[in-house]
Design an enzyme around this catalytic site. Sequence first.
Site, PDB file in Angstrom:
ATOM      1  CE  LYS A 111     -12.723   7.763  -4.074  1.00 59.72           C
ATOM      2  NZ  LYS A 111     -13.870   6.992  -3.617  1.00 59.72           N
ATOM      3  NE  ARG A 160     -22.684  -1.029  -3.610  1.00 57.20           N
ATOM      4  CZ  ARG A 160     -21.722  -0.240  -4.052  1.00 57.20           C
ATOM      5  NH1 ARG A 160     -20.718  -0.745  -4.746  1.00 57.20           N
ATOM      6  NH2 ARG A 160     -21.741   1.052  -3.802  1.00 57.20           N
ATOM      7  CG  MET A 216     -13.831   5.535   2.296  1.00 55.52           C
ATOM      8  SD  MET A 216     -14.143   6.457   0.758  1.00 55.52           S
ATOM      9  CE  MET A 216     -12.496   6.633   0.136  1.00 55.52           C
ATOM     10  CE1 TYR A 256     -12.216   1.803   4.814  1.00 56.47           C
ATOM     11  CE2 TYR A 256     -12.513  -0.387   5.760  1.00 56.47           C
ATOM     12  CZ  TYR A 256     -12.239   0.428   4.671  1.00 56.47           C
ATOM     13  OH  TYR A 256     -12.001  -0.139   3.432  1.00 56.47           O
ATOM     14  CB  SER A 305      -6.700   3.465  -1.284  1.00 60.77           C
ATOM     15  OG  SER A 305      -7.938   2.794  -1.271  1.00 60.77           O
ATOM     16  CD  GLN A 348     -14.793  -4.980  -0.736  1.00 61.58           C
ATOM     17  OE1 GLN A 348     -14.516  -3.782  -0.702  1.00 61.58           O
ATOM     18  NE2 GLN A 348     -14.412  -5.759  -1.734  1.00 61.58           N
TER      19      GLN A 348
END
Length: 273
Positions: free
Chosen positions: A173, A155, A171, A169, A247, A209
């Site tokens: 919260k 990670r 995002m 993309y 989501s 991912q």
Amino acid sequence: MADKNTALIPEQGWHCLHLFYRIEFAQWQLLSAEEQRAAKVTLSSLVQEVHSIEKTQLLTLSMVTPKADLGFMLHTPDLQVANRIEKQVSLSLGADVLSPVFSYLSLTEESEYTTTDEQYAATLEAEQKLRSGTNEFEQAMKAFRERMAKYRNDRVYPALPDWPIVCFYNMTKRRGDNHNWYALPYEERRVLMQGHARVGREFAGKVKQLITGSTGLDDAEWGITLFAHDTFQIKAIVYQMRFDPVSAQYADFGEFYVGIQLPLDELFHRLQL
């Protein structure tokens, strides 16, 4: 004032810079054939230089929709390196030939909801009925710690895959009156994120991912980069994730950018440069 030779390396993680450009073909056509060849050599030499920098990775992308023509994804520990490369890339094909349409800065990071030793030990005792101190228990904990060490390293210090399809993309919260992620207790957020992660694991081997953090660095809070061999899998994972409460109730998304990883010579050919 920072010295240009002073490395700016974060305490944890690597810088991740997404750069998407539109090619101004009218400007490109103003260059002579010799100038065009020289410009392509300049960009090719820059890409080769970047590939030789320690712990630094650069992907070159042919963008699929008219949002952008050309894309780069850069990973490097040093912000000085990231900044220098971004400036050089922008001017590499000549003044005003590459027009920036989108950029995004983030850092690789470890999830704050990663299972701890204590949580996994409690799971072993409650679900597998293993008693603390037994050989079976200690072996299970050792295997868990090894898995988590690899997970954390992947990670925070990842090797970018060569899978051809790349989707990016961002995002954030939500903080609305009805749904405020940051007003939830930590344990509730952790349980929700575990369910979110289970959806992602259903696509193991189909989608890779990379989640990078951008709070305080760019307009959103996270950047998500998906790698796949098949656009169907990109569509499927994003669709399935949207039914998950993390989501559906708590996330707002930015625009999606899809590109194909190509070597630079093929990229020049495809862009008709």
